[in-house]
Design a protein around this motif. Structure first.
Motif, PDB file in Angstrom:
ATOM      1  N   MET A  78       0.853  -1.186   0.000  1.00 44.65           N
ATOM      2  CA  MET A  78       0.000   0.000   0.000  1.00 44.65           C
ATOM      3  C   MET A  78       0.887   1.233   0.000  1.00 44.65           C
ATOM      4  N   LEU A  79       0.341   2.337  -0.517  1.00 42.34           N
ATOM      5  CA  LEU A  79       1.095   3.588  -0.469  1.00 42.34           C
ATOM      6  C   LEU A  79       1.435   3.913   0.974  1.00 42.34           C
ATOM      7  N   GLY A  80       2.673   4.272   1.206  1.00 42.46           N
ATOM      8  CA  GLY A  80       3.149   4.547   2.554  1.00 42.46           C
ATOM      9  C   GLY A  80       3.935   3.401   3.160  1.00 42.46           C
ATOM     10  N   ASP A  81       3.813   2.190   2.581  1.00 45.58           N
ATOM     11  CA  ASP A  81       4.605   1.068   3.064  1.00 45.58           C
ATOM     12  C   ASP A  81       6.081   1.302   2.756  1.00 45.58           C
ATOM     13  N   ARG A  82       6.960   0.644   3.513  1.00 44.51           N
ATOM     14  CA  ARG A  82       8.388   0.875   3.388  1.00 44.51           C
ATOM     15  C   ARG A  82       9.073  -0.232   2.597  1.00 44.51           C
ATOM     16  N   LEU A  83      10.202   0.116   1.990  1.00 45.40           N
ATOM     17  CA  LEU A  83      11.016  -0.879   1.288  1.00 45.40           C
ATOM     18  C   LEU A  83      11.463  -1.991   2.231  1.00 45.40           C
ATOM     19  N   GLN A  84      11.676  -1.654   3.504  1.00 47.59           N
ATOM     20  CA  GLN A  84      12.111  -2.661   4.460  1.00 47.59           C
ATOM     21  C   GLN A  84      11.106  -3.812   4.561  1.00 47.59           C
ATOM     22  N   MET A  88      14.958  -8.204   0.972  1.00 48.67           N
ATOM     23  CA  MET A  88      15.389  -9.493   1.501  1.00 48.67           C
ATOM     24  C   MET A  88      15.962  -9.360   2.909  1.00 48.67           C
ATOM     25  N   SER A  89      16.463  -8.176   3.236  1.00 49.17           N
ATOM     26  CA  SER A  89      16.922  -7.919   4.602  1.00 49.17           C
ATOM     27  C   SER A  89      16.847  -6.425   4.852  1.00 49.17           C
ATOM     28  N   LEU A 107      18.394  -3.612  -5.883  1.00 45.55           N
ATOM     29  CA  LEU A 107      17.754  -4.034  -4.644  1.00 45.55           C
ATOM     30  C   LEU A 107      17.001  -5.322  -4.901  1.00 45.55           C
ATOM     31  N   LEU A 108      17.269  -6.348  -4.089  1.00 44.69           N
ATOM     32  CA  LEU A 108      16.582  -7.625  -4.202  1.00 44.69           C
ATOM     33  C   LEU A 108      15.449  -7.656  -3.187  1.00 44.69           C
ATOM     34  N   VAL A 109      14.231  -7.907  -3.654  1.00 45.90           N
ATOM     35  CA  VAL A 109      13.078  -7.914  -2.759  1.00 45.90           C
ATOM     36  C   VAL A 109      12.384  -9.267  -2.834  1.00 45.90           C
ATOM     37  N   ALA A 110      11.550  -9.525  -1.832  1.00 45.71           N
ATOM     38  CA  ALA A 110      10.856 -10.812  -1.743  1.00 45.71           C
ATOM     39  C   ALA A 110       9.567 -10.776  -2.554  1.00 45.71           C
ATOM     40  N   ASP A 111       9.330 -11.837  -3.298  1.00 49.44           N
ATOM     41  CA  ASP A 111       8.086 -12.018  -4.029  1.00 49.44           C
ATOM     42  C   ASP A 111       7.140 -12.827  -3.148  1.00 49.44           C
ATOM     43  N   PRO A 112       5.917 -12.369  -2.923  1.00 46.13           N
ATOM     44  CA  PRO A 112       4.975 -13.146  -2.107  1.00 46.13           C
ATOM     45  C   PRO A 112       4.759 -14.564  -2.614  1.00 46.13           C
ATOM     46  N   ALA A 113       5.029 -14.793  -3.915  1.00 44.87           N
ATOM     47  CA  ALA A 113       4.850 -16.138  -4.469  1.00 44.87           C
ATOM     48  C   ALA A 113       5.981 -17.074  -4.062  1.00 44.87           C
ATOM     49  N   GLY A 114       7.034 -16.551  -3.418  1.00 42.28           N
ATOM     50  CA  GLY A 114       8.099 -17.420  -2.921  1.00 42.28           C
ATOM     51  C   GLY A 114       9.440 -17.219  -3.562  1.00 42.28           C
ATOM     52  N   GLY A 115       9.540 -16.384  -4.603  1.00 44.37           N
ATOM     53  CA  GLY A 115      10.811 -16.154  -5.255  1.00 44.37           C
ATOM     54  C   GLY A 115      11.400 -14.804  -4.887  1.00 44.37           C
ATOM     55  N   THR A 116      12.162 -14.229  -5.790  1.00 49.73           N
ATOM     56  CA  THR A 116      12.755 -12.919  -5.563  1.00 49.73           C
ATOM     57  C   THR A 116      12.560 -12.057  -6.801  1.00 49.73           C
ATOM     58  N   ILE A 117      12.612 -10.754  -6.590  1.00 51.57           N
ATOM     59  CA  ILE A 117      12.463  -9.776  -7.670  1.00 51.57           C
ATOM     60  C   ILE A 117      13.639  -8.820  -7.572  1.00 51.57           C
ATOM     61  N   THR A 134      12.659   0.071 -11.147  1.00 54.66           N
ATOM     62  CA  THR A 134      12.127  -0.719 -12.255  1.00 54.66           C
ATOM     63  C   THR A 134      12.640  -2.148 -12.155  1.00 54.66           C
ATOM     64  N   GLU A 135      11.747  -3.094 -12.359  1.00 56.36           N
ATOM     65  CA  GLU A 135      12.112  -4.518 -12.278  1.00 56.36           C
ATOM     66  C   GLU A 135      13.007  -4.912 -13.444  1.00 56.36           C
ATOM     67  N   VAL A 136      14.045  -5.672 -13.146  1.00 52.98           N
ATOM     68  CA  VAL A 136      14.875  -6.295 -14.176  1.00 52.98           C
ATOM     69  C   VAL A 136      14.273  -7.664 -14.455  1.00 52.98           C
ATOM     70  N   GLN A 137      13.858  -7.890 -15.677  1.00 57.80           N
ATOM     71  CA  GLN A 137      13.193  -9.139 -16.015  1.00 57.80           C
ATOM     72  C   GLN A 137      14.148 -10.319 -15.853  1.00 57.80           C
ATOM     73  N   ARG A 138      13.624 -11.417 -15.346  1.00 58.52           N
ATOM     74  CA  ARG A 138      14.438 -12.603 -15.098  1.00 58.52           C
ATOM     75  C   ARG A 138      14.754 -13.330 -16.389  1.00 58.52           C
ATOM     76  N   GLY A 139      15.816 -14.132 -16.321  1.00 57.83           N
ATOM     77  CA  GLY A 139      16.213 -14.936 -17.465  1.00 57.83           C
ATOM     78  C   GLY A 139      17.235 -14.191 -18.305  1.00 57.83           C
ATOM     79  N   ILE A 140      18.398 -14.742 -18.477  1.00 58.19           N
ATOM     80  CA  ILE A 140      19.428 -14.106 -19.293  1.00 58.19           C
ATOM     81  C   ILE A 140      19.809 -15.061 -20.412  1.00 58.19           C
ATOM     82  N   ASP A 141      20.449 -14.515 -21.420  1.00 60.31           N
ATOM     83  CA  ASP A 141      20.828 -15.327 -22.571  1.00 60.31           C
ATOM     84  C   ASP A 141      21.741 -16.479 -22.155  1.00 60.31           C
ATOM     85  N   ALA A 142      21.543 -17.613 -22.794  1.00 63.30           N
ATOM     86  CA  ALA A 142      22.336 -18.791 -22.446  1.00 63.30           C
ATOM     87  C   ALA A 142      23.828 -18.544 -22.676  1.00 63.30           C
TER      88      ALA A 142
END
Length: 533
Positions: A78-84, A88-89, A107-117, A134-142
């Protein structure tokens, strides 16, 4: 209609099919009782909206002052919530806030689905203005991932772990996918961090992404538009681009491999080692609709695969090969043997998937699998929707769903596919299928229940049909009938095996291929492969 409601209606639909198909008037009863069918099918066609990457605005204290729809949906802030609250820590969030005036900061943050963003923030010109993350999309070139792994000296198992981490997966989830204990994965994580000179998982992922961005900016590694499976080579032939996998001995006895819908290509435990030990060279093209091999609208996947296979053999200067097929690959091997018998020394179908003909033919299969066969023959459009729904469910819930969804009622095969090592097979198979959102897999489900009995009677090459004694997915009656129909067909029952035969008995399958090659005069001597036929 919400996806959960669609799932519930789908299950009710399958129950309806099961309850009515033994009735002579079952189709009519089914039609009268499916008032919701048009809405269900429309719901299945409706794609989940692409909400794009997360974007949030934070003030100097790290409080949320703005967000887009993707952030609101995925982070639940919600607006007003903190990055903390999502970092991840707390220490990581504090470093981000304090150091943000130094430019782009990850900044690495926790995804409620269980992963990281992974979020990147850029300091605005006005220091008092909010910072945009801005989110960096997952998956990099092989190719980039391989360069990074080589530079750090990572082992193959560590590369798999790093790939999962950079896709935002948790350690627990990666352990399940790879069939390893969580303790083993955490030890490998420590090894990776030591090799890359970092002290935490957050630093590891941030460093990996920083190196990735550097490689992309400098152009030192060519970018790819989509990830490759391990060992794939792109072949641009007369019938389009085909991704090919080769393993075994480069000068070994040639075996052309038509993969099935479920067992991948290179991840089957023991397959590569067995091919090398037996002196075989396995050439495995990705079939149309899988991986990089495109299946166009209204194209016949069987005819296209056969044309591409002949093209590959010509390019490799191979006059004749043994053809190995897993499950529905039987259909493709049979057509190649019919259309180009001079190029096929023998066919090994392991396990064989035969042509479907009559309802009585499936009497030894579990009811739910008989439902699928019946629906494919009488309601092919509906069956395509059912398969698409199942693939979407696997994409959401993970490959751990495959044994339950595909082998419902088949306890033996479910147990095999839950053993250590099988997770890698399932992951590779799903990545292969999902690369084109299941186009090839869905086509395979139609082919599985196609009647090509008359065609089989005209195939005049040795054709061995292997069938697991514990298999319930495919009818033994139908496999035996196929062997009798083939002019040079043989049936062989494999003890302590099910339809998961490629996972449980890879060496047995390859020994059968070698025996067929020797019988046909395809031999390997100290000078390499020779065709003595």
């Amino acid at each position: 209609m919400p996806r959960s409601e669609i799932d519930a209606k789908y299950r009710a639909l399958v129950d309806e099919v099961e309850a009515t198909m033994s009735d002579p008037g079952g189709a009519a009863v089914l039609a009268r009782n499916l008032q919701d069918l048009p809405e269900l099918l429309a719901g299945l066609d409706r794609k989940t909206p692409e909400i794009g990457p997360i974007e949030v605005l934070v003030d100097r204290g790290g409080r949320l002052v703005g967000q887009n729809a993707a952030a609101e949906q995925r982070l639940g802030l919600m607006l007003g919530d903190r990055l903390q609250d999502i970092a991840m820590s707390p220490q990581a969030a504090q470093r981000f806030i304090v150091n943000r005036d130094k430019g782009a900061v990850p900044l690495l943050v926790a995804d409620p689905a269980g992963g990281t963003i992974l979020l990147f923030g850029q300091q605005p010109a006005d220091a008092d203005s909010p910072m945009l993350l801005t989110e960096v999309q997952r998956g990099i070139d092989a190719a980039i991932r391989a360069r990074l792994s080589d530079a750090a000296g990572l082992a193959a198992s560590e590369r798999q772990l790093l790939k999962g981490l950079m896709q935002g997966k948790s350690v627990q989830g990666i352990a399940r996918e790879l069939g390893r204990t969580e303790g083993t994965v955490r030890q490998q994580l420590k090894s990776i961090m030591a090799k890359m000179g970092v002290n935490s998982q957050q630093q590891l992922i941030s460093s990996a992404y920083a190196l990735t961005l550097m490689y992309r900016q400098t152009g030192s590694v060519p970018a790819e538009t989509s990830p490759r499976l391990q060992g794939a080579t792109l072949h641009n032939g007369r019938h389009g681009v085909v991704a090919r996998h080769d393993f075994g001995l480069p000068d070994g006895v040639p075996v052309l491999f038509f993969h099935g819908a479920l067992f991948g290509i290179t991840a089957v435990p023991g397959m590569i080692a067995a091919a090398q030990t037996l002196g075989l060279r396995l050439i495995a093209p990705e079939r149309p609709g899988y991986g990089h091999t495109v299946l166009g609208d209204h194209q016949d996947p069987v005819a296209l695969a056969v044309q591409q296979a002949v093209d590959l053999l010509d390019a490799l200067c191979l006059s004749k090969v043994v053809v190995l097929a897993h499950d529905i690959g039987t259909r493709f091997a049979a057509r190649l043997a019919l259309d180009a018998p001079d190029r096929v020394a023998a066919v090994i179908a392991a396990p064989a998937t035969p042509p479907m003909q009559t309802w009585s033919q499936t009497a030894d299969m579990p009811t739910r699998h008989r439902v699928n066969a019946w629906a494919s023959q009488h309601l092919p459009g509906l069956m395509d929707k059912i398969v698409a729904l199942g693939l979407s469910q696997i994409a959401r819930a993970g490959v751990e769903e495959i044994p339950r969804l595909v082998f419902d009622g088949c306890d033996f095969d479910q147990a095999i596919l839950r053993q250590d090592g099988a997770a890698a097979v399932l992951q590779e198979a799903f990545e292969l299928a999902w690369a084109q959102r299941g186009a090839g897999f869905r086509a395979d489900m139609r082919l599985t229940n196609e009647n090509w009995h008359d065609e089989a009677g005209c195939i005049n090459v040795p054709f061995l049909c292997l069938h697991g004694e514990e298999s319930r997915t495919v009818s033994r009656n139908a496999v035996e009938d196929l062997a009798r129909t083939l002019p040079k067909g043989r049936f062989r029952l494999v003890e302590a095996a099910g339809h998961s035969l490629p996972v449980s008995h890879p060496a047995l399958i390859l020994r059968a291929a070698l025996a067929a090659a020797n019988a046909a005069g395809l031999e390997r001597d100290e000078f390499g492969f020779r065709d003595h036929s």
